[in-house]
Design a protein around this motif. Structure first.
Motif, PDB file in Angstrom:
ATOM      1  N   GLY A  23       0.813  -1.218   0.000  1.00  0.00           N
ATOM      2  CA  GLY A  23       0.000   0.000   0.000  1.00  0.00           C
ATOM      3  C   GLY A  23       0.840   1.260   0.000  1.00  0.00           C
ATOM      4  N   VAL A  24       1.897   1.284   0.784  1.00  0.00           N
ATOM      5  CA  VAL A  24       2.785   2.446   0.835  1.00  0.00           C
ATOM      6  C   VAL A  24       3.476   2.649  -0.510  1.00  0.00           C
ATOM      7  CG1 VAL A  24       4.920   3.322   1.880  1.00  0.00           C
ATOM      8  CG2 VAL A  24       3.141   2.340   3.324  1.00  0.00           C
ATOM      9  N   VAL A  25       3.894   1.559  -1.105  1.00  0.00           N
ATOM     10  CA  VAL A  25       4.550   1.629  -2.415  1.00  0.00           C
ATOM     11  C   VAL A  25       3.574   2.144  -3.471  1.00  0.00           C
ATOM     12  CG1 VAL A  25       5.443   0.148  -4.256  1.00  0.00           C
ATOM     13  CG2 VAL A  25       6.328  -0.080  -1.934  1.00  0.00           C
ATOM     14  N   ALA A  30       6.782   4.957  -2.741  1.00  0.00           N
ATOM     15  CA  ALA A  30       7.969   4.662  -1.938  1.00  0.00           C
ATOM     16  C   ALA A  30       8.665   3.412  -2.462  1.00  0.00           C
ATOM     17  CB  ALA A  30       7.577   4.455  -0.475  1.00  0.00           C
ATOM     18  N   GLN A  31       9.867   3.203  -1.974  1.00  0.00           N
ATOM     19  CA  GLN A  31      10.605   1.977  -2.215  1.00  0.00           C
ATOM     20  C   GLN A  31      10.929   1.370  -0.855  1.00  0.00           C
ATOM     21  OE1 GLN A  31      13.812   3.846  -4.484  1.00  0.00           O
ATOM     22  NE2 GLN A  31      13.286   2.458  -6.149  1.00  0.00           N
ATOM     23  N   VAL A  32      10.939   0.054  -0.803  1.00  0.00           N
ATOM     24  CA  VAL A  32      11.259  -0.661   0.431  1.00  0.00           C
ATOM     25  C   VAL A  32      12.321  -1.702   0.107  1.00  0.00           C
ATOM     26  CG1 VAL A  32      10.368  -2.143   2.273  1.00  0.00           C
ATOM     27  CG2 VAL A  32       8.906  -0.354   1.304  1.00  0.00           C
ATOM     28  N   LYS A  48       7.640 -12.842  -2.150  1.00  0.00           N
ATOM     29  CA  LYS A  48       6.427 -12.709  -2.953  1.00  0.00           C
ATOM     30  C   LYS A  48       6.077 -11.242  -3.169  1.00  0.00           C
ATOM     31  CE  LYS A  48       1.655 -14.125  -3.416  1.00  0.00           C
ATOM     32  NZ  LYS A  48       0.535 -14.854  -2.872  1.00  0.00           N
ATOM     33  N   LEU A  49       6.176 -10.438  -2.104  1.00  0.00           N
ATOM     34  CA  LEU A  49       5.916  -9.007  -2.256  1.00  0.00           C
ATOM     35  C   LEU A  49       6.872  -8.383  -3.272  1.00  0.00           C
ATOM     36  CD1 LEU A  49       5.294  -7.851   1.431  1.00  0.00           C
ATOM     37  CD2 LEU A  49       3.640  -7.827  -0.442  1.00  0.00           C
ATOM     38  N   ALA A  50       8.127  -8.807  -3.230  1.00  0.00           N
ATOM     39  CA  ALA A  50       9.126  -8.260  -4.155  1.00  0.00           C
ATOM     40  C   ALA A  50       8.779  -8.600  -5.601  1.00  0.00           C
ATOM     41  CB  ALA A  50      10.517  -8.770  -3.794  1.00  0.00           C
ATOM     42  N   THR A  51       8.285  -9.804  -5.837  1.00  0.00           N
ATOM     43  CA  THR A  51       7.986 -10.206  -7.221  1.00  0.00           C
ATOM     44  C   THR A  51       6.744  -9.527  -7.779  1.00  0.00           C
ATOM     45  OG1 THR A  51       6.721 -12.157  -6.551  1.00  0.00           O
ATOM     46  CG2 THR A  51       9.087 -12.469  -6.948  1.00  0.00           C
ATOM     47  N   THR A  52       5.913  -8.970  -6.914  1.00  0.00           N
ATOM     48  CA  THR A  52       4.675  -8.338  -7.371  1.00  0.00           C
ATOM     49  C   THR A  52       4.693  -6.821  -7.246  1.00  0.00           C
ATOM     50  OG1 THR A  52       3.632  -8.603  -5.206  1.00  0.00           O
ATOM     51  CG2 THR A  52       3.315 -10.393  -6.802  1.00  0.00           C
ATOM     52  N   SER A  53       5.871  -6.230  -7.010  1.00  0.00           N
ATOM     53  CA  SER A  53       5.931  -4.791  -6.722  1.00  0.00           C
ATOM     54  C   SER A  53       6.549  -3.954  -7.834  1.00  0.00           C
ATOM     55  CB  SER A  53       6.726  -4.562  -5.442  1.00  0.00           C
ATOM     56  OG  SER A  53       8.098  -4.853  -5.675  1.00  0.00           O
ATOM     57  N   ASP A  54       6.773  -4.526  -8.986  1.00  0.00           N
ATOM     58  CA  ASP A  54       7.404  -3.793 -10.094  1.00  0.00           C
ATOM     59  C   ASP A  54       8.730  -3.155  -9.686  1.00  0.00           C
ATOM     60  OD1 ASP A  54       5.371  -4.369 -11.977  1.00  0.00           O
ATOM     61  OD2 ASP A  54       4.165  -2.693 -11.236  1.00  0.00           O
ATOM     62  N   ARG A  56       9.697  -2.113  -6.741  1.00  0.00           N
ATOM     63  CA  ARG A  56       9.636  -1.114  -5.659  1.00  0.00           C
ATOM     64  C   ARG A  56       9.910  -1.729  -4.292  1.00  0.00           C
ATOM     65  NH1 ARG A  56       9.582   3.870  -7.685  1.00  0.00           N
ATOM     66  NH2 ARG A  56       8.795   4.584  -5.711  1.00  0.00           N
ATOM     67  N   ILE A  57       9.814  -3.050  -4.178  1.00  0.00           N
ATOM     68  CA  ILE A  57      10.152  -3.762  -2.942  1.00  0.00           C
ATOM     69  C   ILE A  57      11.226  -4.772  -3.301  1.00  0.00           C
ATOM     70  CG2 ILE A  57       9.321  -5.285  -1.109  1.00  0.00           C
ATOM     71  CD1 ILE A  57       6.515  -4.099  -1.554  1.00  0.00           C
ATOM     72  N   ALA A  58      12.300  -4.773  -2.519  1.00  0.00           N
ATOM     73  CA  ALA A  58      13.397  -5.715  -2.759  1.00  0.00           C
ATOM     74  C   ALA A  58      13.733  -6.440  -1.476  1.00  0.00           C
ATOM     75  CB  ALA A  58      14.634  -4.972  -3.265  1.00  0.00           C
ATOM     76  N   HIS A  59      14.067  -7.713  -1.593  1.00  0.00           N
ATOM     77  CA  HIS A  59      14.501  -8.501  -0.442  1.00  0.00           C
ATOM     78  C   HIS A  59      15.745  -9.284  -0.820  1.00  0.00           C
ATOM     79  CE1 HIS A  59      14.615 -12.320   1.904  1.00  0.00           C
ATOM     80  NE2 HIS A  59      14.690 -11.422   2.844  1.00  0.00           N
ATOM     81  N   ARG A  60      16.772  -9.159   0.014  1.00  0.00           N
ATOM     82  CA  ARG A  60      17.994  -9.950  -0.127  1.00  0.00           C
ATOM     83  C   ARG A  60      18.344 -10.507   1.240  1.00  0.00           C
ATOM     84  NH1 ARG A  60      16.600  -9.199  -4.502  1.00  0.00           N
ATOM     85  NH2 ARG A  60      17.739  -8.368  -6.275  1.00  0.00           N
ATOM     86  N   PRO A  61      18.920 -11.710   1.282  1.00  0.00           N
ATOM     87  CA  PRO A  61      19.377 -12.250   2.563  1.00  0.00           C
ATOM     88  C   PRO A  61      20.400 -11.295   3.195  1.00  0.00           C
ATOM     89  CG  PRO A  61      19.450 -13.935   0.867  1.00  0.00           C
ATOM     90  CD  PRO A  61      19.168 -12.634   0.171  1.00  0.00           C
ATOM     91  N   PHE A  62      20.443 -11.308   4.517  1.00  0.00           N
ATOM     92  CA  PHE A  62      21.338 -10.382   5.219  1.00  0.00           C
ATOM     93  C   PHE A  62      22.799 -10.645   4.883  1.00  0.00           C
ATOM     94  CE2 PHE A  62      24.104  -8.919   8.553  1.00  0.00           C
ATOM     95  CZ  PHE A  62      23.729  -7.593   8.617  1.00  0.00           C
ATOM     96  N   ARG A  63      23.471  -9.579   4.550  1.00  0.00           N
ATOM     97  CA  ARG A  63      24.932  -9.531   4.427  1.00  0.00           C
ATOM     98  C   ARG A  63      25.332  -8.167   4.961  1.00  0.00           C
ATOM     99  NH1 ARG A  63      25.984 -10.344  -1.665  1.00  0.00           N
ATOM    100  NH2 ARG A  63      27.344  -8.600  -1.163  1.00  0.00           N
TER     101      ARG A  63
END
Length: 94
Positions: A23-25, A30-32, A48-54, A56-63
């Motif tokens: 919703g915020v995106v 915004a970008q998350v 899943k959110l990342a794949t459906t956000s065009d 605008r949302i990205a997820h990577r394992p912690f480094r």
């Protein structure tokens, strides 16, 4: 850009971010970015959110290096916790 450089466990409240991220995106443009590992089910939610956000949302394992880059580029750092401070931010957000 909102950054979450924290663990993805219930004590950190990731379900709160998952509930509002799309919703915020969509509403505010915004970008998350999440540089986070933890509960596999929670990681799956953010993937899943990342794949459906065009993009605008990205997820990577912690480094740690990605977390540091995220801190350098973020406008806001999300560091929620139900009962303890973030160790990552304690050592890097001064």
């Amino acid at each position: 850009l909102f950054l979450w450089p924290s663990r993805l466990y219930a004590q950190k409240g990731p379900e709160l971010l998952a509930a509002i991220a799309s919703g915020v995106v969509q509403k505010h443009g915004a970008q998350v970015a999440l540089v986070a590992s933890g509960d596999r089910a929670v990681e799956a939610v953010f993937r899943k959110l990342a794949t459906t956000s065009d993009g605008r949302i990205a997820h990577r394992p912690f480094r740690e290096d990605l977390g540091m880059r995220g801190l350098a580029g973020a406008d806001f750092v999300l560091m929620p916790s139900l009962y303890e401070p973030s160790r990552f931010c304690e050592s890097h957000c001064r």
